[in-house]
Design an enzyme around this catalytic site. Structure first.
Site, PDB file in Angstrom:
ATOM      1  N   CYS A  48       3.766  -4.487   6.558  1.00 46.79           N
ATOM      2  CA  CYS A  48       3.323  -4.348   5.170  1.00 46.79           C
ATOM      3  C   CYS A  48       4.471  -3.890   4.275  1.00 46.79           C
ATOM      4  O   CYS A  48       5.556  -3.567   4.735  1.00 46.79           O
ATOM      5  CB  CYS A  48       2.157  -3.362   5.090  1.00 46.79           C
TER       6      CYS A  48
ATOM      7  N   HIS B  38       0.835  -1.205   0.000  1.00 50.71           N
ATOM      8  CA  HIS B  38       0.000   0.000   0.000  1.00 50.71           C
ATOM      9  C   HIS B  38       0.874   1.261   0.000  1.00 50.71           C
ATOM     10  O   HIS B  38       2.100   1.208   0.186  1.00 50.71           O
ATOM     11  CB  HIS B  38      -0.932   0.016   1.213  1.00 50.71           C
TER      12      HIS B  38
END
Length: 394
Positions: free
Chosen positions: A339, A321
């Protein structure tokens, strides 16, 4: 004169037994059965007798004949659906291809024939009890979708499946190019039973895949009965692989064997629970802008924010992301909460080009382990031989 005994021919009777695999069913002869006319118009008794024997749920309907052969059998449910079957044993036995389903009513019409050609039709009916529990399933990918070369055909069951072999035998996969593959049973991250069909290698682009799950009337064991069939189909898109090197803090996109994009990234912080997973993950969904709260994945109150261009890689919460707050570390260090973060601009372009089902091949020394089979689509982290052993019918 000695008395002579004159013997008159007796009618030949055909006994037909109907064995139905269902509980608490009933059967009766149809009113006004067909009758044969003997010589000079004399009436003969119907040559067929139909009974329901030892009903038990989830088995095919079986018809047997003695003293003659079966000329035809029709088994139809209340909605007009037929249970087709075939005759064997020289015409003395007929078995339906499908199992009778629970909670259904059926009419059975049996036509029998004696050796001298006399024919008779007998009708009966039975009703199966409603199941105590009904099992359902969720299929992925979605019907008529196009996905990347790493996406397995995945079936998640609402309730436990203890008769896995019986269920797997009802799951038929067909591909447009005879792709080699195998079912494997895993435990989904949700704790539910799951069966995935994975090719031996990544799918070939353009492959068309269909699933026929003929489960109606199948007992899943501890989770009850299936009371419907399922159908789905999807197509494989471009040959695209995303490679993430956490040691070099770099993501590269390879399409048809060529590198088409390189992006500096920052992965999970080394040395603790914030490390990233390694191995092959498959892009599960493009979720856009979502709220991410680290408390939902057991990381305390590290963050609670809206995140753009979110692409889910695991059920446990690993995404790729946009992470503009980490800009100082892109291409230099791993400082995320697990992430794969990148700039807004890179995330926007990457989000537009990546496809659900694209495999992410993630490498790095300091990670918290390999993506498990049920944590998203981690089947590619298992060798082909090991994956085949996860099938219930091998």
């Amino acid at each position: 004169m000695p008395r002579t005994h004159i013997r008159t021919p007796r009618p030949v009777l055909v006994a037909v037994a109907l064995s139905v695999s269902l509980t608490a069913c009933s059967a009766q002869a149809a009113s006004g059965p067909a009758r044969d006319e003997g010589p000079a118009g004399t009436s003969q008794a119907p040559p067929a007798k139909v009974t329901v024997v030892d009903p038990a749920a989830g088995r095919p309907v079986t018809v047997t004949a003695s003293g003659g052969t079966i000329a035809g059998v029709k088994v139809v449910d209340a909605d007009g659906g037929a249970l087709n079957g075939r005759t064997a044993a020289g015409g003395s036995r007929w078995v339906s291809d499908r199992k009778a389903a629970p909670g259904s009513s059926y009419t059975v019409e049996v036509t029998s024939r004696t050796a001298d050609g006399k024919q008779s039709t007998t009708r009966s009916s039975f009703t199966t009890p409603e199941p105590e529990r009904v099992n359902k399933l969720t299929l992925a990918p979605g019907k008529n979708t196009t996905v990347g070369i790493g996406h397995p055909l995945s079936v998640v069951f609402d309730l436990p499946v203890t008769r896995k072999a019986d269920v797997e035998r009802q799951l038929k996969v067909t591909t447009s190019n005879a792709t080699e593959g195998s079912w494997g049973w895993v435990k989904d991250h949700s704790g539910r039973d799951r069966a995935d069909w994975r090719p031996r290698q990544y799918w070939k682009p353009g492959t068309k895949v269909t699933l026929e799950a003929d489960l109606n009337g199948t007992d899943s064991g501890g989770g009850g009965w299936f009371v419907r069939d399922y159908r789905t189909g999807f197509t494989i898109g471009a040959a695209q692989i995303v490679k993430v090197d956490l040691d070099r803090h770099r993501l590269t996109v390879h399409r048809d064997g060529r590198t088409v994009r390189t992006i500096p990234v920052s992965g999970g912080t080394p040395g603790g629970d914030k490390r990233s997973w390694r191995g092959t993950a498959v892009l599960m969904a493009k979720e856009g802008t979502i709220n991410m709260n680290s408390e939902t994945v057991g990381l305390g109150d590290a963050y609670d924010k809206d995140v753009d261009y979110s692409m889910r890689l695991t059920w446990s919460g690993m995404y790729a992301h946009a992470a503009p707050w980490n800009a100082a570390y892109f291409g230099k260090a791993n400082k995320s909460s697990g992430c794969i973060g990148m700039s807004d601009g890179d995330a926007a372009a990457f989000y537009a080009s990546v496809n659900v089902g694209d495999p992410f091949e993630i490498t790095g020394r300091d990670t918290k382990g390999v993506v498990a089979e049920g944590n998203g689509y981690g089947a590619w982290n298992v060798s082909w031989a090991e994956w085949q052993r996860k099938s219930a019918v091998r």
